[in-house]
Structure formats: C-alpha cells, structure tokens
Design a protein around this motif. Sequence first.
Motif, short mmCIF file in Angstrom:
data_model
loop_
_atom_site.label_atom_id
_atom_site.label_comp_id
_atom_site.label_asym_id
_atom_site.label_seq_id
_atom_site.Cartn_x
_atom_site.Cartn_y
_atom_site.Cartn_z
N GLU A 135 28.41 -15.47 -19.93
CA GLU A 135 28.81 -15.83 -18.56
C GLU A 135 28.74 -14.63 -17.63
O GLU A 135 28.39 -14.76 -16.46
N GLU A 160 29.86 -25.46 -21.23
CA GLU A 160 29.70 -25.36 -19.79
C GLU A 160 29.77 -23.91 -19.35
O GLU A 160 30.70 -23.19 -19.72
N ASP A 163 26.51 -20.91 -14.33
CA ASP A 163 25.19 -20.76 -13.73
C ASP A 163 24.13 -20.81 -14.83
O ASP A 163 24.41 -20.55 -16.00
N THR A 164 22.92 -21.10 -14.46
CA THR A 164 21.80 -21.13 -15.39
C THR A 164 21.55 -19.73 -15.95
O THR A 164 21.60 -18.74 -15.23
N LYS A 165 21.30 -19.68 -17.24
CA LYS A 165 20.96 -18.42 -17.91
C LYS A 165 19.58 -18.61 -18.53
O LYS A 165 19.38 -19.45 -19.39
N SER A 166 18.63 -17.82 -18.09
CA SER A 166 17.26 -17.94 -18.59
C SER A 166 17.06 -17.06 -19.80
O SER A 166 17.59 -15.94 -19.88
#
Length: 190
Positions: A135, A160, A163-166
């Motif tokens: 996170e 959950e 934010d998106t984590k690439s």
Amino acid sequence: MGKIVVSVNVTLDGVVQDPTGDEGFKQGGWFDFERAGEEWARTEYAEALGAEALLLGRRSYEWFATRWATRTGEWADRLRSLPKYVVSSTLVDPDWTNSRVLKGETLDEVSKLKQELAGDLVVYASGQLARTLMEHDLVDELRLMVYPVVLGAGERLFGEISDTKSTRLVDTQAVGDALVLLTYEVVRDA
C-alpha cells in the motif's frame, strides 16, 4: 539500497490464509508439503541463501521460530544466521537467534532498513505486513508460490488497496509437478 521481496504461498484464487491449517480456518491446511516435494524445499532454501535478512509480522515470526529455531541442517542453519526483523507492538523479547523487534513507526523503520541493507529483505508469509508495505510502495518484488487449489473464501494477499499497483512478470518456474513460482517486479510510476 536493499530490495523488499514479499514471498508467499498462495492458492489459485489468491488466498494466503492458513496454508498449514494451524489457524483454525475452515479451509486451512491447503498447502500440502508432501505434494510440494523436494523441489519446493530446494527452491525455498535457495531463496533463503539469496536473502540478506528476513522481515516478519509477529504471528509469522512465531510460526517460523517454533519450527526452525531448533531444527538441524543447512536450511535451518541459514534461517538462524539471517538477521530477522519483526514488526510487532506486543512482542518484546524475541528468542530466535539474530531477531530484533522494530521499534517505532513500521513504515519509517522498514524504510530505514531498506536504505541500510544492500540485498533482499524477504517478507515470508506476513499477509498484513505485506499489504501495508504494498500500500505504501515499499515492495519491490513479489514471489508467489502458487498452489493448485481454489478455496473460494479466505484472506487474500492484497484484498482491497487504495490504488492500482502495477507489476511486471520477470520469471516463472515450475516447482515439481504441482506448483508454479511467479516472480513479479513492482513497477513504479515514472
């Protein structure tokens, strides 16, 4: 600067909860060490050889310490010799060799460790800690040992997040005839 590597056993549907059945989860005990076999053990031992230190949450620390502190053999010797950093607000005096409880704010302490170390700081199991580090963009690599079972329920590795984590797949490795080790590098925004 060191690299934080999260290394976990996970089901096909992303569950990390209670792989050995010790926690009382209804679907716990899904990780069958006999089925995983010697190749799994060799892979895990190689990971320990490549680590500079371990970073563990309290429950994972206690699980590993009770099983590895008195074992014999090269793998046990390696785990004993590694510095072990424990994130806990309740553990005061860890008794497994070379263990230290991180004092202060977790993210600050882990960031300091990452700056001080040059190699891999491996996070074994420790789902809650892994989620917190992910996170806050402190994880550099994910190593997912995927076990061929679908549970349909249970605590997921990331659940959950805000934010998106690439990530980028950097390696796949068949481990025996049942498991796959997937290695992902976390991609940071440019």
